[in-house]
Design an enzyme around this catalytic site. Structure first.
Site, PDB file in Angstrom:
ATOM      1  N   ASP A  68     -22.156 -83.416  10.802  1.00 19.71           N
ATOM      2  CA  ASP A  68     -23.234 -82.851   9.881  1.00 19.71           C
ATOM      3  C   ASP A  68     -24.143 -83.796   9.110  1.00 19.71           C
ATOM      4  OD1 ASP A  68     -21.037 -83.613   8.420  1.00 19.71           O
ATOM      5  OD2 ASP A  68     -20.333 -81.675   7.805  1.00 19.71           O
ATOM      6  N   ASN A 137     -12.527 -74.538   0.702  1.00 17.60           N
ATOM      7  CA  ASN A 137     -12.774 -73.052   1.060  1.00 17.60           C
ATOM      8  C   ASN A 137     -12.717 -72.815   2.689  1.00 17.60           C
ATOM      9  OD1 ASN A 137     -14.951 -74.240   2.300  1.00 17.60           O
ATOM     10  ND2 ASN A 137     -16.735 -73.452   1.048  1.00 17.60           N
ATOM     11  N   HIS A 139     -14.065 -74.512   5.242  1.00 16.78           N
ATOM     12  CA  HIS A 139     -15.176 -74.853   5.935  1.00 16.78           C
ATOM     13  C   HIS A 139     -14.838 -76.001   6.894  1.00 16.78           C
ATOM     14  CE1 HIS A 139     -16.883 -77.693   2.630  1.00 16.78           C
ATOM     15  NE2 HIS A 139     -16.551 -78.557   3.543  1.00 16.78           N
ATOM     16  N   GLU A 144     -20.094 -73.048   6.200  1.00 20.83           N
ATOM     17  CA  GLU A 144     -19.249 -72.105   4.984  1.00 20.83           C
ATOM     18  C   GLU A 144     -18.690 -70.825   5.379  1.00 20.83           C
ATOM     19  OE1 GLU A 144     -18.648 -73.989   2.543  1.00 20.83           O
ATOM     20  OE2 GLU A 144     -20.631 -74.852   1.562  1.00 20.83           O
TER      21      GLU A 144
HETATM   22  C1  GLP Z   1     -17.298 -82.139   3.390  1.00 22.43           C
HETATM   23  C2  GLP Z   1     -17.793 -82.409   4.841  1.00 22.43           C
HETATM   24  C3  GLP Z   1     -16.668 -81.880   5.926  1.00 22.43           C
HETATM   25  C4  GLP Z   1     -15.414 -82.613   5.328  1.00 22.43           C
HETATM   26  C5  GLP Z   1     -14.999 -81.712   4.138  1.00 22.43           C
HETATM   27  C6  GLP Z   1     -13.762 -82.012   3.503  1.00 22.43           C
HETATM   28  O1  GLP Z   1     -18.214 -81.598   2.720  1.00 22.43           O
HETATM   29  N1  GLP Z   1     -18.981 -81.909   5.512  1.00 22.43           N
HETATM   30  O2  GLP Z   1     -17.048 -82.741   7.251  1.00 22.43           O
HETATM   31  O3  GLP Z   1     -14.360 -82.317   6.455  1.00 22.43           O
HETATM   32  O4  GLP Z   1     -16.372 -81.346   3.526  1.00 22.43           O
HETATM   33  O5  GLP Z   1     -14.308 -83.336   2.553  1.00 22.43           O
HETATM   34  P1  GLP Z   1     -13.028 -84.100   2.170  1.00 22.43           P
HETATM   35  O6  GLP Z   1     -12.568 -85.138   3.389  1.00 22.43           O
HETATM   36  O7  GLP Z   1     -13.900 -85.261   1.260  1.00 22.43           O
HETATM   37  O8  GLP Z   1     -12.256 -83.464   1.386  1.00 22.43           O
END
Ligand code: GLP
EC number: 3.5.99.6
Length: 260
Positions: A68, A137, A139, A144
């Site tokens: 992404d 959440n 995702h 989302e």
């Molecule tokens: C982010 C990314 C995801 C990631 C998730 C968790 O915003 N878009 O690819 O897996 O949220 O993030 P983190 O690893 O910093 O907790």
């Protein structure tokens, strides 16, 4: 049913994932690796770089696709995922930048950029191994809650909770872009092997909902239950809400040698 591996620390879980991915690259140097951003996989990438240096792993034919990207950050913005992937993956592993792909979030037409990214992935033959994190959440990528489980790469609006969670990378929440381009849930499910990493108590509910809850668009991570080959690497706190934890621990001791 996912393989669930619970390690004592994020470092141990990341090292295990890195060893597996390194062995997969050694067996298949033209692997297509899907990478996630965020804090969770950072240690895995460092560990992979360490293994490459130590063992001389050939990564010259590795192709990488990111999950992404934010929409609207100027090219070169340090918190754009293009830059994060360049620092943490491309430079750290010494990859050929032309083989590393991130959706173009600064494109004049992000909708066309999303379609083009999906086509680029298809032309590369799809992702073999996809590294995933999970949002608090539920995702995956930036899909989302409410995302169609069959969705493809597209422009999405980020929830307030995700923007708040990611505000730590920006000065304030209002500087976190409101839109993104993300691989769809359906796109992610097309990868050959999904490797989910989740660490910390803040992920416990999302992990339990994704791995053990009902399959629902309200928890995009629950789509992992539809995939035939998922490995979840967790630390103790992230595994705390799993109802079948005892079974996973037992299952791990019985695992054949060729799994992670
Ligand atoms: C982010 C990314 C995801 C990631 C998730 C968790 O915003 N878009 O690819 O897996 O949220 O993030 P983190 O690893 O910093 O907790």
């Amino acid at each position: 049913m996912a393989e669930v591996i619970i390690e004592r620390t994020p470092q141990a879980a990341s090292a295990r994932a890195a060893r597996h991915i390194a062995a997969t690259i050694a067996a298949r140097p033209d692997l297509v690796l899907g990478v996630a951003t965020g804090s969770t996989p950072a240690h895995l990438y460092r560990e992979l770089a360490r293994i490459r240096d130590r063992d001389g792993l050939d990564v010259s034919r590795l192709t990488v696709f990111a999950l992404d990207e934010y929409v609207g950050l100027p090219a070169g913005h340090p918190e754009s995922y293009a830059e994060v992937v360049r620092r943490e993956v491309t430079d750290a592993l010494g990859l050929d930048p032309s083989r590393v792909h991130v959706p173009d979030g600064s494109a004049a037409d992000p909708f066309a950029a999303a379609d083009e990214y999906e086509q680029r992935m298809e032309a590369a033959g799809g992702v073999d191994v996809q590294i995933l994190g999970i949002g608090g959440n539920g995702h995956i990528g930036f899909n989302e809650p409410g995302s169609s489980l069959r969705s493809r790469t597209r422009v999405k609006t980020l929830s307030r909770s995700t923007r708040t969670a990611n505000a730590r990378f920006f000065d304030e929440v209002d500087r976190v872009p409101a839109h993104c381009i993300t691989q769809g849930v359906g796109t992610i499910l097309d990868a050959g092997h999904l490797v989910l990493l989740a660490f910390g108590a803040g992920k416990a509910d999302a992990v339990a909902a994704a791995l053990e809850g009902p399959v629902t668009a309200s928890v995009p991570g629950s789509a992992l239950q539809l995939h035939p080959h998922v490995t979840a690497l967790l630390d103790d706190p992230a595994a705390a809400a799993l109802a079948h934890r005892e079974y996973y621990d037992d299952a791990w001791s019985l695992k054949p040698a060729d799994v992670l």
